[in-house]
Design an enzyme around this catalytic site. Structure first.
Site, PDB file in Angstrom:
ATOM      1  N   GLY A  62       0.365  10.350 -93.145  1.00  0.00           N
ATOM      2  CA  GLY A  62       0.850   8.981 -93.251  1.00  0.00           C
ATOM      3  C   GLY A  62       0.078   8.192 -94.280  1.00  0.00           C
ATOM      4  N   CYS A  89      -3.460  16.001 -92.215  1.00  0.00           N
ATOM      5  CA  CYS A  89      -3.877  14.895 -93.087  1.00  0.00           C
ATOM      6  C   CYS A  89      -4.234  13.670 -92.243  1.00  0.00           C
ATOM      7  CB  CYS A  89      -2.792  14.606 -94.131  1.00  0.00           C
ATOM      8  SG  CYS A  89      -3.404  13.642 -95.539  1.00  0.00           S
ATOM      9  N   TYR A  90      -3.416  12.615 -92.249  1.00  0.00           N
ATOM     10  CA  TYR A  90      -3.748  11.467 -91.401  1.00  0.00           C
ATOM     11  C   TYR A  90      -3.839  11.881 -89.937  1.00  0.00           C
ATOM     12  CZ  TYR A  90      -3.797   6.903 -89.215  1.00  0.00           C
ATOM     13  OH  TYR A  90      -4.171   5.813 -88.464  1.00  0.00           O
ATOM     14  N   HIS A 184      -1.583  19.957 -96.545  1.00  0.00           N
ATOM     15  CA  HIS A 184      -0.224  19.912 -96.003  1.00  0.00           C
ATOM     16  C   HIS A 184       0.374  21.323 -95.948  1.00  0.00           C
ATOM     17  CE1 HIS A 184       0.492  15.507 -95.899  1.00  0.00           C
ATOM     18  NE2 HIS A 184      -0.469  15.506 -96.817  1.00  0.00           N
ATOM     19  N   GLU A 186       3.102  22.160 -94.639  1.00  0.00           N
ATOM     20  CA  GLU A 186       4.571  22.116 -94.644  1.00  0.00           C
ATOM     21  C   GLU A 186       5.179  22.201 -96.039  1.00  0.00           C
ATOM     22  OE1 GLU A 186       3.296  17.698 -94.541  1.00  0.00           O
ATOM     23  OE2 GLU A 186       2.518  19.661 -93.946  1.00  0.00           O
ATOM     24  N   SER A 238      36.282  14.038 -93.827  1.00  0.00           N
ATOM     25  CA  SER A 238      36.109  13.577 -95.207  1.00  0.00           C
ATOM     26  C   SER A 238      36.199  14.719 -96.203  1.00  0.00           C
ATOM     27  CB  SER A 238      34.748  12.892 -95.357  1.00  0.00           C
ATOM     28  OG  SER A 238      33.697  13.837 -95.238  1.00  0.00           O
ATOM     29  N   GLY A 239      35.991  15.942 -95.739  1.00  0.00           N
ATOM     30  CA  GLY A 239      35.920  17.079 -96.647  1.00  0.00           C
ATOM     31  C   GLY A 239      34.501  17.415 -97.045  1.00  0.00           C
ATOM     32  N   GLY A 240      33.537  16.562 -96.637  1.00  0.00           N
ATOM     33  CA  GLY A 240      32.130  16.850 -96.887  1.00  0.00           C
ATOM     34  C   GLY A 240      31.611  17.909 -95.932  1.00  0.00           C
ATOM     35  N   VAL A 241      30.370  18.324 -96.151  1.00  0.00           N
ATOM     36  CA  VAL A 241      29.805  19.414 -95.359  1.00  0.00           C
ATOM     37  C   VAL A 241      29.746  19.061 -93.880  1.00  0.00           C
ATOM     38  CG1 VAL A 241      27.756  20.830 -94.972  1.00  0.00           C
ATOM     39  CG2 VAL A 241      28.453  20.267 -97.308  1.00  0.00           C
ATOM     40  N   ASP A 242      29.220  17.876 -93.546  1.00  0.00           N
ATOM     41  CA  ASP A 242      28.994  17.532 -92.144  1.00  0.00           C
ATOM     42  C   ASP A 242      30.300  17.470 -91.356  1.00  0.00           C
ATOM     43  OD1 ASP A 242      26.312  17.336 -92.806  1.00  0.00           O
ATOM     44  OD2 ASP A 242      26.411  15.184 -93.151  1.00  0.00           O
ATOM     45  N   SER A 243      31.269  16.720 -91.843  1.00  0.00           N
ATOM     46  CA  SER A 243      32.526  16.599 -91.096  1.00  0.00           C
ATOM     47  C   SER A 243      33.280  17.924 -91.066  1.00  0.00           C
ATOM     48  CB  SER A 243      33.404  15.487 -91.676  1.00  0.00           C
ATOM     49  OG  SER A 243      33.922  15.835 -92.947  1.00  0.00           O
ATOM     50  N   SER A 244      33.131  18.731 -92.109  1.00  0.00           N
ATOM     51  CA  SER A 244      33.802  20.029 -92.137  1.00  0.00           C
ATOM     52  C   SER A 244      33.225  20.965 -91.072  1.00  0.00           C
ATOM     53  CB  SER A 244      33.673  20.674 -93.522  1.00  0.00           C
ATOM     54  OG  SER A 244      34.327  19.901 -94.509  1.00  0.00           O
ATOM     55  N   LYS A 388      20.266  18.938 -92.438  1.00  0.00           N
ATOM     56  CA  LYS A 388      21.347  19.369 -93.333  1.00  0.00           C
ATOM     57  C   LYS A 388      21.312  20.880 -93.579  1.00  0.00           C
ATOM     58  CE  LYS A 388      23.793  17.027 -95.685  1.00  0.00           C
ATOM     59  NZ  LYS A 388      25.185  16.522 -95.511  1.00  0.00           N
TER      60      LYS A 388
END
Length: 532
Positions: A62, A89-90, A184, A186, A238-244, A388
């Site tokens: 942070g 870290c923090y 870090h 990650e 919508s045709g986007g990844v999430d709604s598809s 995502k």
């Protein structure tokens, strides 16, 4: 699909967020290991932490300093749970300070690459190394970002790693399984970072790796069937990844109890409306209602130049049209009781902020927090727990085409915010075609998957050119391509000059009214990825 006998949420890690830009990256790494985790603000109540029952806790980095009196700190219950704790870290600083150590500003700050020397055996690091140093101590290549350092260890801790400027670079209390690292793990720049996180989560916290795409789908399908029963579900596609992916998952769970509404705003990619209908209605058998609203959106946007006002016009029109279609569906079928949304986990995190107001809310999301007042349907969000990259993996597991699952992000307002200023009908086709040519050539040259997002922008200005030995005065198009991990920061893609030349020639030769193409070489920050 086999019956899921294991609770995929049973073994879980709690990540307390102290405001690091890499906190979501920590969570994604834990999920990649196969273990469920959640990100909560650092000031979440002790009762909620106890109720969550984590197998282990990670304290993120942070921007604050543990040397100040009012710096954020973990609830004391974190160190009383009897589970392993890892401070990054923090997170290292606040753990050391809270348990009786001392943290002070460092005269030598470290930002970027560093070589860490392992000076004491530790369950977190044993057997993990990049190389052996001259004194036979193991060395790790890591990535640092800090201005403070631990100068006195808490009782029970041992220094297990150091650098030239940070003598206390990693600490461990093996009896309580408390660990802290200054670097870090990650980020990809820490070569053995994933191995360190795997060691902590799988071996020290004793978590089982049940968080897989197949198990997530089985769990979601089971929950959808249980909750929905014989009711019908409505989804704005919508045709986007999430709604598809939501459409594919719901179709897997409830079949023809799903109705999708696809609002064709006229602001979509080149021929995208037909592609959406072909993919879902014809190839997958999903019931999709297509609403042609091009004229309605163009009328609503007439004379509107401010980007935020354009977004509001587009958003409000979409809601109005969706509400009309939802009422029609409800009148024709009284069992429509659910509204599905493509909310994903970053939407939830970024809208949460801090309980005390000391952490920053990144942005608010309209699809987080419930339904509009005028809708009586219940909400179903199958992707609410997913990042995502997890959504993409699940899309592939569900059988969606790779070109759909891995397509670049597209803004909700579509081409409405890729036309600078007022959206006019005569701008739409040239922009859509220019964008199509750019994407097509990226694919042809095996560059599409090497950039994170690429698109064209229509500039409502004219420049002088020469076309066919004659003077021309025509429009300008800008090309934008960026590379990023989390879309919070990005660098412009160093695409080959020969490639850019070919795209430029195609756009100018194949699209009437465009005589100049420029390439955007701005990073984020200071620029944003989209132009509006």
């Amino acid at each position: 699909m086999p019956h899921l006998t294991q609770d995929i949420h049973q073994h879980r890690i709690l990540i307390l967020d102290f405001g690091s830009q890499y906190t979501q990256l920590i969570a994604r790494r834990i999920r990649e290991i196969g273990v469920y985790c959640e990100i909560w603000p650092w000031d979440v109540s002790a009762a909620e932490i106890l109720e969550f029952k984590p197998q282990g806790v990670i304290l993120s980095g942070g921007p604050e300093s543990a040397t100040t009196k009012d710096g954020p700190s973990a609830r004391p219950v974190v160190f009383e749970l009897g589970v392993p704790v890892l401070g990054i870290c923090y997170g290292l600083h606040t753990m050391a300070a809270q348990l009786g150590g001392r943290v002070e500003p460092s005269d030598e700050k470290e930002f970027g690459y560093a070589e860490v020397e392992l000076v004491h055996s530790s369950g977190l690091f044993d057997g993990i190394t990049d190389r052996v140093g001259e004194n036979n101590n193991d060395r790790l290549d890591v990535w640092m970002s800090h201005g403070d350092k631990v100068t006195r260890l808490p009782h029970g801790f041992t220094t297990v790693a150091s650098t030239a400027s940070a003598p206390v670079c990693a600490i461990a209390d093996e009896s309580r399984h408390f660990y802290g690292v200054q670097f870090h793990p990650e980020v990809t720049h820490t070569n053995k970072g994933m191995e360190i996180l795997q060691r902590f989560v799988l071996e020290i916290c004793h978590c089982d790796a049940h968080w897989t795409a197949a198990n997530i789908i089985e769990d979601a399908v089971s929950n959808i069937r249980r909750d929905v029963g014989s009711d019908h579900v409505l989804l704005g596609l919508s045709g986007g990844v999430d709604s598809s992916v939501v459409a594919a998952m719901l179709h897997e769970a409830i079949g023809d109890q799903l109705t999708c509404i696809f609002v064709d705003t006229g602001l979509l990619r080149y021929r995208e409306g037909d592609q959406v209908m072909a993919t879902f209605a014809r190839h997958m058998g999903v019931h999709v209602i297509r609403v042609d609203a091009r004229e309605r959106f163009l009328t609503g946007l007439k004379g509107v130049e401010d980007p935020e006002k354009k977004r509001k016009v587009i958003g409000n029109l979409f809601i109005d049209i969706f509400e009309e279609q939802a009422k029609d569906c409800t009148r024709s079928d009284h069992d429509v009781k659910w509204l599905a949304q493509g909310t994903i986990y970053p939407d939830v995190i970024e809208s949460a902020g801090s309980r005390t107001g000391k952490a920053h809310v990144i942005k608010s999301h309209h699809n987080v927090g419930g339904l509009p007042d005028y809708m009586q349907m219940k909400l179903i969000e199958p992707l609410r727990e997913l990042f995502k990259d997890e959504v993409r993996r699940i899309g592939m597991q569900l059988g969606l085409a790779p070109e759909m699952v891995h397509r670049h992000p597209f803004p909700g307002p579509g081409l409405g915010v890729r036309i600078l200023g007022e959206v006019r009908e005569e701008y739409l086709e040239p922009l859509a075609k220019a964008d199509h040519i750019f994407i097509e050539e990226l694919r042809n040259h095996d560059l599409y998957d090497k950039v994170s997002q690429a698109f064209a922008v229509f500039l409502p200005v004219k420049s002088v050119g020469v076309v066919g030995d004659q003077r021309s005065y025509e429009w300008v198009v800008a090309l934008r391509a960026v590379e990023t991990i989390d879309f919070m920061t990005a660098i412009w893609s160093r695409l080959p000059y020969e490639f850019l030349e070919k795209v430029s020639l195609r756009i100018i030769n194949e699209i009437n009214g465009i005589s100049r193409v420029v390439y955007d070489i701005s990073g984020k920050p200071p620029a944003t990825i989209e132009w509006e």
